[in-house]
Design a protein around this motif. Structure first.
Motif, mmCIF file in Angstrom:
data_model
loop_
_atom_site.group_PDB
_atom_site.id
_atom_site.type_symbol
_atom_site.label_atom_id
_atom_site.label_comp_id
_atom_site.label_asym_id
_atom_site.label_seq_id
_atom_site.Cartn_x
_atom_site.Cartn_y
_atom_site.Cartn_z
ATOM 1 N N ARG A 188 18.904 4.631 62.303
ATOM 2 C CA ARG A 188 18.811 5.017 63.706
ATOM 3 C C ARG A 188 18.219 6.397 63.864
ATOM 4 N NH1 ARG A 188 24.075 5.149 67.525
ATOM 5 N NH2 ARG A 188 22.702 5.910 69.156
ATOM 6 N N TYR A 189 17.397 6.561 64.885
ATOM 7 C CA TYR A 189 16.973 7.916 65.255
ATOM 8 C C TYR A 189 17.325 8.154 66.712
ATOM 9 C CZ TYR A 189 12.809 5.518 67.122
ATOM 10 O OH TYR A 189 11.972 4.689 67.796
ATOM 11 N N TYR A 190 17.342 9.414 67.094
ATOM 12 C CA TYR A 190 17.909 9.806 68.381
ATOM 13 C C TYR A 190 16.897 10.598 69.205
ATOM 14 C CZ TYR A 190 22.265 8.536 66.009
ATOM 15 O OH TYR A 190 23.243 7.861 65.335
ATOM 16 N N PRO A 191 17.047 10.597 70.529
ATOM 17 C CA PRO A 191 16.080 11.344 71.350
ATOM 18 C C PRO A 191 16.251 12.847 71.193
ATOM 19 C CG PRO A 191 17.730 10.281 72.738
ATOM 20 C CD PRO A 191 18.041 9.889 71.340
ATOM 21 N N ALA A 192 15.145 13.543 71.001
ATOM 22 C CA ALA A 192 15.218 14.976 70.740
ATOM 23 C C ALA A 192 14.603 15.798 71.863
ATOM 24 C CB ALA A 192 14.512 15.299 69.424
ATOM 25 N N ILE A 193 13.559 15.291 72.460
ATOM 26 C CA ILE A 193 12.866 16.068 73.493
ATOM 27 C C ILE A 193 12.749 15.207 74.755
ATOM 28 C CG2 ILE A 193 11.581 17.555 71.916
ATOM 29 C CD1 ILE A 193 9.154 15.697 72.333
ATOM 30 N N PRO A 194 12.562 15.869 75.902
ATOM 31 C CA PRO A 194 12.454 15.078 77.133
ATOM 32 C C PRO A 194 11.163 14.264 77.169
ATOM 33 C CG PRO A 194 12.182 17.420 77.595
ATOM 34 C CD PRO A 194 12.491 17.309 76.150
ATOM 35 N N VAL A 195 11.164 13.262 77.997
ATOM 36 C CA VAL A 195 10.049 12.343 78.109
ATOM 37 C C VAL A 195 8.787 13.088 78.547
ATOM 38 C CG1 VAL A 195 9.212 10.386 79.456
ATOM 39 C CG2 VAL A 195 11.580 10.439 78.635
ATOM 40 N N VAL A 196 7.677 12.729 77.950
ATOM 41 C CA VAL A 196 6.393 13.313 78.334
ATOM 42 C C VAL A 196 5.827 12.505 79.504
ATOM 43 C CG1 VAL A 196 4.022 13.709 77.588
ATOM 44 C CG2 VAL A 196 5.916 14.233 76.040
ATOM 45 N N GLY A 197 5.621 13.175 80.616
ATOM 46 C CA GLY A 197 5.046 12.521 81.797
ATOM 47 C C GLY A 197 5.844 11.294 82.214
ATOM 48 N N GLN A 198 5.113 10.247 82.519
ATOM 49 C CA GLN A 198 5.765 9.011 82.952
ATOM 50 C C GLN A 198 5.850 7.999 81.813
ATOM 51 O OE1 GLN A 198 4.081 7.283 86.480
ATOM 52 N NE2 GLN A 198 3.939 9.245 87.517
ATOM 53 N N SER A 199 5.632 8.471 80.609
ATOM 54 C CA SER A 199 5.612 7.533 79.485
ATOM 55 C C SER A 199 6.956 6.811 79.363
ATOM 56 C CB SER A 199 5.290 8.272 78.187
ATOM 57 O OG SER A 199 6.294 9.225 77.911
ATOM 58 N N ARG A 200 6.891 5.576 78.874
ATOM 59 C CA ARG A 200 8.095 4.770 78.720
ATOM 60 C C ARG A 200 8.185 4.287 77.279
ATOM 61 N NH1 ARG A 200 7.973 1.106 84.301
ATOM 62 N NH2 ARG A 200 8.308 2.886 85.673
ATOM 63 N N PRO A 201 9.397 3.949 76.832
ATOM 64 C CA PRO A 201 9.505 3.388 75.483
ATOM 65 C C PRO A 201 8.774 2.054 75.403
ATOM 66 C CG PRO A 201 11.669 3.485 76.549
ATOM 67 C CD PRO A 201 10.683 4.087 77.498
ATOM 68 N N ASP A 202 8.177 1.778 74.260
ATOM 69 C CA ASP A 202 7.377 0.559 74.100
ATOM 70 C C ASP A 202 8.184 -0.694 74.434
ATOM 71 O OD1 ASP A 202 4.662 1.396 72.492
ATOM 72 O OD2 ASP A 202 6.338 2.684 71.954
ATOM 73 N N TRP A 203 9.439 -0.730 73.934
ATOM 74 C CA TRP A 203 10.232 -1.955 74.168
ATOM 75 C C TRP A 203 10.432 -2.179 75.656
ATOM 76 C CZ3 TRP A 203 14.639 -1.230 76.963
ATOM 77 C CH2 TRP A 203 15.216 0.075 76.962
ATOM 78 N N GLN A 204 10.554 -1.083 76.415
ATOM 79 C CA GLN A 204 10.809 -1.212 77.847
ATOM 80 C C GLN A 204 9.568 -1.738 78.573
ATOM 81 O OE1 GLN A 204 11.444 2.410 80.134
ATOM 82 N NE2 GLN A 204 13.288 1.477 81.003
ATOM 83 N N ILE A 205 8.425 -1.164 78.205
ATOM 84 C CA ILE A 205 7.171 -1.623 78.810
ATOM 85 C C ILE A 205 6.999 -3.116 78.565
ATOM 86 C CG2 ILE A 205 4.663 -1.363 78.821
ATOM 87 C CD1 ILE A 205 5.122 1.496 77.660
ATOM 88 N N LEU A 206 7.233 -3.512 77.312
ATOM 89 C CA LEU A 206 7.033 -4.916 76.944
ATOM 90 C C LEU A 206 8.017 -5.818 77.675
ATOM 91 C CD1 LEU A 206 6.491 -4.072 73.210
ATOM 92 C CD2 LEU A 206 4.781 -5.213 74.655
ATOM 93 N N ALA A 207 9.259 -5.322 77.819
ATOM 94 C CA ALA A 207 10.267 -6.128 78.491
ATOM 95 C C ALA A 207 9.964 -6.213 79.985
ATOM 96 C CB ALA A 207 11.648 -5.533 78.260
ATOM 97 N N GLN A 208 9.378 -5.150 80.542
ATOM 98 C CA GLN A 208 9.046 -5.172 81.975
ATOM 99 C C GLN A 208 7.883 -6.124 82.259
ATOM 100 O OE1 GLN A 208 8.711 -0.941 82.516
ATOM 101 N NE2 GLN A 208 10.801 -0.762 83.312
ATOM 102 N N ILE A 209 6.977 -6.224 81.312
ATOM 103 C CA ILE A 209 5.926 -7.235 81.465
ATOM 104 C C ILE A 209 6.555 -8.614 81.288
ATOM 105 C CG2 ILE A 209 3.764 -8.148 80.503
ATOM 106 C CD1 ILE A 209 3.120 -5.222 79.712
ATOM 107 N N GLY A 210 7.476 -8.694 80.323
ATOM 108 C CA GLY A 210 8.186 -9.950 80.081
ATOM 109 C C GLY A 210 8.883 -10.437 81.328
ATOM 110 N N GLU A 211 9.492 -9.500 82.064
ATOM 111 C CA GLU A 211 10.174 -9.866 83.307
ATOM 112 C C GLU A 211 9.185 -10.539 84.267
ATOM 113 O OE1 GLU A 211 11.490 -6.505 85.533
ATOM 114 O OE2 GLU A 211 12.988 -7.643 86.661
ATOM 115 N N ARG A 212 7.972 -10.034 84.262
ATOM 116 C CA ARG A 212 6.947 -10.558 85.180
ATOM 117 C C ARG A 212 6.371 -11.896 84.723
ATOM 118 N NH1 ARG A 212 7.524 -5.289 85.913
ATOM 119 N NH2 ARG A 212 6.842 -4.315 87.843
ATOM 120 N N VAL A 213 6.617 -12.251 83.473
ATOM 121 C CA VAL A 213 6.149 -13.569 83.029
ATOM 122 C C VAL A 213 7.337 -14.507 82.843
ATOM 123 C CG1 VAL A 213 4.078 -12.610 81.962
ATOM 124 C CG2 VAL A 213 6.118 -12.995 80.558
#
Lengths: 856, 427
Positions: free
Chosen positions: A644-669
């Motif tokens: 496991r690794y842990y979050p160290a720094i705040p999010v850059v811009g509006q970037s999202r974690p890859d799994w979330q992006i993929l799951a959000q597209i998944g929601e749309r399909v």
């Protein structure tokens, strides 16, 4: 541990293994004998004299050998003539050690006083201040006042660069030689040494460039003062301002446990930034070491060029858009004929990302066309059956065991494995190295089998068949002897890589080596602890990609799919000829890597990335992803340890974690609501992937006491970086541990080798690429494009050292410098610092005159 | 009695092999190889009572017997580092009577089963080394070195190596490190060289003078050697007389002569001045005064007077000598020669020199003398090798025997107190 020795330290009895030093024995019962030069990972030298104690040995009658006793029945003890160093003296039965007597305490005081006479005491501006063993031990044992006149102090240079990465402050150095000994004993890079003598003793570098070692950063960790500092962290922060965050190195399949020290910073407009990366103790993975790539190549996470917002192509240009719009658009474009859509992922994504990726394609888009963008090394399916068994630790290998390393340069591909294999060989394990060229591991190998380029499979085949049959002892060639050594070994660990091999060759190689492990000649290897196969994956989470089913033929957990989809090679062909309409690329840059020339006849290309890569600029939609430093997740090492690794720094811009992006597209399909957190996605992983059953973010975070104890409450082994409070990870068991595994059918592979001078791609640690390019501190060490060739080949081609030549890499002409190096085999040009290509190719070196040199 | 070690003084051209052989040279080697077992050689040397002449006085035969029997490389290393202040005996032996040293070394190699001998010279000993190298060539030519020595199956090679000039390289483990091309720093024993020495193999390190005794012992027998000198310290010793005497130089004596006799041998005090003190063991031993002059020159003789015979490099000082100056000279030497490996010696000698220099210059305070003494005691017994203990000897012994000279220095400093007060001790 049959050889236990019992001794008494300050009245407390302790039993420790034979050969243990007093200082380490005392540590076991919580008695911190102060030390400076001693370090449990180094050979003792006894030079700082901080650990002086009284040592009493039982007195024996000279004639009878019987123990003599005092009148009261207690054993008679001989305390010798004075104080002795606890770090050098090995324990012996009945030994009595006193660590708190007046002479001992006085000696500690006086050593501290001596050390401080030459020390500048510039703690207020010292990087080490706050986590400094000298500071700590001065507070604990010092007198608080010096009798030495300030004017008598020696003044020395305070900014001595030992190399690009490490600086020496000569005033702060207490001449404990930990750094020198580490470089010599531990990593075999004796590039720094003492020079001169007495009070003029100083550390100098002997290499050009200075301190030329990929391990140099570790010396700053073990330095007990602020004498050695890194160019990265130097004057960057005070240790007490830093927040430690546990992480996993994102560079190679070793999966070194690290700690990122973070701080909010005015220079970064109040953002929290990574100030430094240090090793975190995991005795089964990286012990307390990391390579300089893991330590210094992290600046990409915070780089100004990071993508901050989704981009969409409008009127031929990529313009910023909202997440909602981008996701809707992508989802719409992907819902076409399942055969016409494909997904390629990078192997640096987390397990959660990769799992979500395959779910989107398999369950959402009903497409099996998914693969890793770079198909470099096969055999994940083989390793799942006969991989290194769970509970194994390379540290346990030694005399009687054997290690085979095939087609890999561990030193540059997975440095900590190189180190641990080297150390196993030094402990007595038989090391067999097979490669087309010499590597740094050869120096420690009992047998170095240098096959001709393209002959890897033939050589390993010979090795395997030798191990299968009783061999004629009169035959003495190296392969037979090596096979015998492997055959005799109690434990056998095999590493294999892809150097000079095409993908299908690596598949055959993995299976051949799997069969070698399945041969039972007195010792069962497959499925037994400290035995098994380790693929030297090209990326940190290639293992996870296999486990998660990012593969055209395997669903998660190595379940074969009914009808395999297109693999990456087929995808690139389909892109070119129009057989594919939509392509989704996550965390990979096939255009930049020379695997895909352009977007071909694609209708739609979506790229999910950190940076606007060569591939991303061609895309219709670019989705900004988060780096590993901004979020949590898991990676799986080549030894199949899920960490496991842990979050160290705040999010850059509006970037999202890859799994979330993929799951959000998944929601749309039609895949339903996305998980709220990485941990919940991992729950799905553990439910679907049988190998991960029983794992969750809590079990992965479990820790236990580790020895040697170098990161705890003591005052002298380092700062807070070594301590592991955040998880040791879990190694998943291979099939052979639970049930019998059948021999693998090894496919016949045609090498496709053409005659002529061959050239082969070789790995270098600091290879140019998105990550290395974004770390200025490592820039001077960045690998330059080089073609190394033997003197005879150079003479034949009429090229000299330093000449520029042009070579064809994946169909593109690349300019490289010639290095004439007789370590390169005759007939084989070793090309490094350029994009990877599979197998070997005919070397067509065109010398270029200075005028034709590209200006770059 | 005729010289036994300094025979060249009686026999011209003894450095030439034919002269040496004419006077019984290499007969001991012949006897050892043809008549004696290696263990037999060790037994004779052990019963002769020969002890190390470099200063430490360890019984030579016992040292040889520590070498494990059995196969594998072993080494004999001759210590011709001779860096102790006021010591110049090994130089004379190497230059003028080299064959006796070579013969002794070959016998040592035979007894422990070594096939290689290294002679470690201090870097400045070019002439001595060249003389030795010439003698080695002669010995090879005569068949005393090389393959199948004297027709036996014993073979042995001999190499000379020149250090870069460091006192610490006279310490056996530092010498071995230097010989291997490493920095000349000692290691913490164990492992002892007899178990893990040169190239991590069993190694005997013997002083040049020690080995020069060996041929005599083998030819004349252990009992003969025991009859020389005293019961506990048998044999002969070369004493290096220097300082304020009329006739400085090497003197070969039977152990047991008194220091007063040695002074007389060296022609007495120079210019008829009064004796004040002497350093019996170069810079490394505590000074002795008039009271101790009747003590015998033996390994134990100076124990009651708090000093040691050491390498018997006697530096004599007359009434004109400023003892604080003398102590400073010695201390400067040790500070300069400290290898820097261990803390007390590296830091302590540096600090002590600062203190003593201030005292000598007349800027010190009584407190400085106390600090000097206390710092010395913080070094004593706490260092990795003996150099730290040596370094404090001249200082502590002069403070003990000549406290008034120190008092005079610090009281003579009119502004010493003021200066000291102005300086702030900083923690």
């Amino acid at each position: 541990m049959s050889d236990l020795i019992t001794l008494t330290i300050d009245g407390v009895e302790v039993s420790v293994a034979k050969g243990t030093r007093i200082a380490d024995a005392a540590k076991r019962i919580g008695n911190d004998i102060p030390v400076f030069c001693h370090h449990p990972k180094l050979e003792p030298v006894g030079m700082c004299r901080m650990c002086l104690v009284e040592v009493g040995l039982p007195v024996r009658d000279r004639a009878t050998g019987a123990l003599l006793t005092n009148a009261d029945g207690s054993p008679q003890l001989n305390f010798g003539r004075g104080l002795q160093t606890a770090c050098t003296i090995q324990v012996s039965e009945g030994m009595v050690v006193r660590t708190a007597t007046e002479p001992v305490l006085e000696a500690r005081k006086s050593v501290i006083e001596f050390l401080l006479t030459s020390h500048p005491l510039d703690c207020p501006i010292c990087d080490k201040g706050g986590e400094c063993p000298l500071q700590n031990l001065t507070m604990a044992h010092g007198v608080g006042q010096s009798r030495m006149h300030f004017g008598d102090k020696l003044k020395l240079d305070k900014h001595v660069p030992l190399g690009d990465l490490i600086y020496l402050d000569r005033e702060r150095c207490i001449q404990c030689a930990r750094c020198i000994r580490f470089q010599e004993e531990v990593v075999d890079d004796p590039v720094i040494r003492f020079h001169n003598r007495g009070r003029s003793l100083e550390i100098v570098t002997l290499s050009d460039p200075g301190f030329d070692s990929v391990w140099s950063g570790n010396t700053t960790d073990i330095c007990p003062v602020g004498a050695l500092t890194t160019a990265d962290f130097r004057f960057g922060a005070r240790p007490w301002e830093l927040t430690p965050v546990a992480s996993i190195c994102p560079h190679c399949p070793v999966g070194c446990n690290t700690t990122m020290s973070t701080r909010r910073e005015a220079m970064a407009n109040g953002r929290t930034v990574i100030k430094r990366i240090m090793p975190r103790q995991n005795e089964a993975v990286n012990e307390i070491w990391i390579c300089d790539k893991g330590r210094f190549v992290h600046h990409f996470a915070d780089h100004a060029n990071r993508l901050t917002q989704p981009l969409i192509r409008q009127n031929g240009k990529l313009v910023e858009t909202s997440w909602g719009e981008a996701l809707d658009f992508v989802a719409g474009k992907l819902q076409i004929d399942a055969h016409m859509v494909a997904g390629l992922a990078g192997a640096r994504l987390s397990n959660e990302d990769l799992f979500a990726f395959q779910r989107l394609f398999r369950d959402g888009l009903k497409s099996q066309n998914i693969d890793l963008a770079k198909r470099r090394l096969a055999g994940g399916d083989v390793a799942a059956q006969v991989g290194l068994s769970s509970g194994s630790n390379l540290k346990d290998l030694g005399k009687g065991d054997a290690i085979l390393v095939v087609a890999s340069d561990l030193h540059d591909e997975a440095p900590v494995w190189w180190l641990r294999v080297k150390q196993a060989a030094e402990r007595g394990a038989t090391l067999v190295v097979a490669n087309a060229r010499a590597t740094r591991l050869d120096a420690f190998a009992a047998f170095s089998l240098h096959y001709e380029a393209g002959q890897a499979l033939a050589t390993v085949n010979q090795l395997v068949s030798m191990a299968k049959v009783e061999t004629d002892t009169a035959v003495t060639n190296d392969i037979v002897s090596a096979a015998e050594a492997l055959f005799k070994a109690e434990n056998l660990v095999i590493f294999y890589g892809s150097e000079g091999l095409a993908y299908d060759e690596t598949d055959a190689l993995a299976k051949l080596l799997g069969n070698l492990l399945l041969i039972e000649n007195g010792h069962k290897h497959a499925g037994r602890v400290n035995n098994g196969l380790v693929p030297v994956w090209p990326h940190n989470n290639t293992q996870g990609a296999w486990d998660m089913g990012v593969h055209p033929a395997y669903a998660p957990g190595y379940k074969p799919v009914k009808e395999a989809g297109l693999d990456a090679t087929a995808v690139y062909a389909a892109v070119a000829n129009g057989d594919l309409k939509a392509l989704y690329i996550a965390g990979a840059d096939p255009v930049g890597d020379g695997l895909m020339p352009d977007r071909g006849k694609l209708d739609f290309l979506v790229v999910q990335e950190l940076f606007l890569t060569d591939t991303a600029v061609l895309a219709d939609v670019v989705l900004p992803a988060q780096s590993w430093a901004e979020r949590e997740g898991t990676f799986t090492t080549g030894e199949r340890r899920v960490q496991r690794y842990y979050p160290a720094i705040p999010v850059v811009g509006q970037s999202r974690p890859d799994w979330q992006i993929l799951a959000q597209i998944g929601e749309r399909v039609g895949l339903g609501k996305p998980a709220f957190a990485a941990s919940l996605t991992f729950k799905d992983v553990a439910r679907i992937v049988p190998q991960y059953k029983g794992m969750d973010y809590r079990t992965l975070a479990q820790v236990e006491k580790q020895w040697p104890d170098v990161g705890g409450e003591d005052l002298y082994y380092g700062g807070n970086a070594y301590e592991n409070r955040s998880g040791l990870g879990q190694q998943w068991p291979v099939t052979a541990e639970k049930s019998a595994v059948a021999h693998f059918d090894v496919p016949t592979v045609k090498t496709g080798r053409k005659d002529g001078l061959q050239m082969m791609w070789t790995a270098v640690l600091y290879a140019p690429g998105t990550l290395v390019d974004c770390s200025d501190v490592i820039a001077p060490r960045k690998a330059q494009p080089v073609a190394a060739l033997h003197g005879t080949d150079a003479a034949r081609l009429a090229v000299a050292d330093g000449d520029w030549v042009e070579v064809m890499v994946n169909g593109t002409a690349v300019q490289v410098t010639v290095r004439v190096d007789d370590r390169a085999p005759v007939g084989l040009v070793l090309v490094a610092g350029v994009p990877w290509w599979p197998g070997t190719a005919v070397a067509d070196l065109k010398k270029i005159v200075a005028a034709a040199l590209a200006v770059n | 009695m005729a010289n036994l070690l300094l025979r060249h003084r009686d026999i011209p051209d003894l450095h030439k092999i034919d002269v040496y052989r004419k006077h019984g040279g290499y007969e001991a080697l012949h006897k050892a190889i043809t008549e004696m077992t290696p263990q037999g050689v060790i037994d004779v040397v052990r019963s002769s009572g020969l002890r190390g002449r470099g200063g430490a006085g360890f019984p030579t035969g016992v040292k040889w017997s520590f070498i494990p029997k059995g196969p594998g490389e072993k080494y004999v290393v001759i210590n011709t580092d001779e860096s102790e202040t006021g010591t110049f005996k090994d130089r004379e032996l190497s230059e003028k009577n080299p064959h006796q040293v070579i013969e002794g070394a070959i016998i040592a190699a035979y007894s422990i089963g070594a096939k290689t001998i290294y002679n470690y010279f201090r870097g400045e000993f070019m002439d001595a080394g060249y003389a030795m190298e010439e003698a080695i060539r002669e010995a090879y030519a005569a068949g005393f070195l090389g393959k199948n020595i004297l027709g036996s199956d014993f073979s042995c090679d001999f190499y000379c190596h020149y250090g870069a000039g460091a006192y610490i390289c006279g310490e056996e483990t530092a010498l071995i490190n230097s010989l291997q091309g490493e920095l000349g720093q000692p290691w913490s024993k164990p492992p002892f060289p007899a178990v893990e020495g040169l190239y991590r193999r069993p190694t005997v390190v013997n002083n040049t003078e020690t080995l020069a005794n060996v041929p005599l012992i083998l030819v004349n027998g252990a009992d003969w050697y025991m009859s020389l000198g005293t019961d506990k310290s048998p044999g002969v010793k070369i004493v290096c007389m220097s300082g304020h005497v009329e006739k400085p130089g090497n003197y070969e004596v039977e152990l047991g002569v008194t220091y007063r006799e040695l002074l007389a041998m060296a022609g007495g005090m120079r210019d008829g001045k009064k004796f004040k003190a002497l350093l019996p063991s170069g810079g490394s031993g505590p000074v002795i005064t008039e009271k101790a002059l009747d003590a015998p020159l033996t390994y134990e003789g100076l124990t009651p007077h708090g000093s040691v015979m050491g390498s018997a490099s006697v530096i004599v000082m007359d009434e004109t000598t400023d003892m604080v100056w003398a102590a400073l000279k010695m201390l400067h030497f040790f500070k300069h020669e400290s290898c820097g490996k261990c803390t007390p010696c590296r830091e302590g000698t540096f600090w002590m020199e600062k203190l003593l220099h201030r005292i000598y210059e007349g800027h010190g305070t009584p407190q400085d003398v106390q600090t000097l003494e206390s710092v010395a005691n913080q070094i004593g017994g706490r260092t990795l090798c003996a150099l730290g203990d040596f370094a404090i000897n001249p200082v502590l012994s002069t403070i003990k025997h000549f406290p008034e000279e120190y008092r005079a220095k610090v009281q003579g400093s009119a502004n010493g107190q003021v200066k000291a007060a102005a300086r702030t001790a900083v923690a």
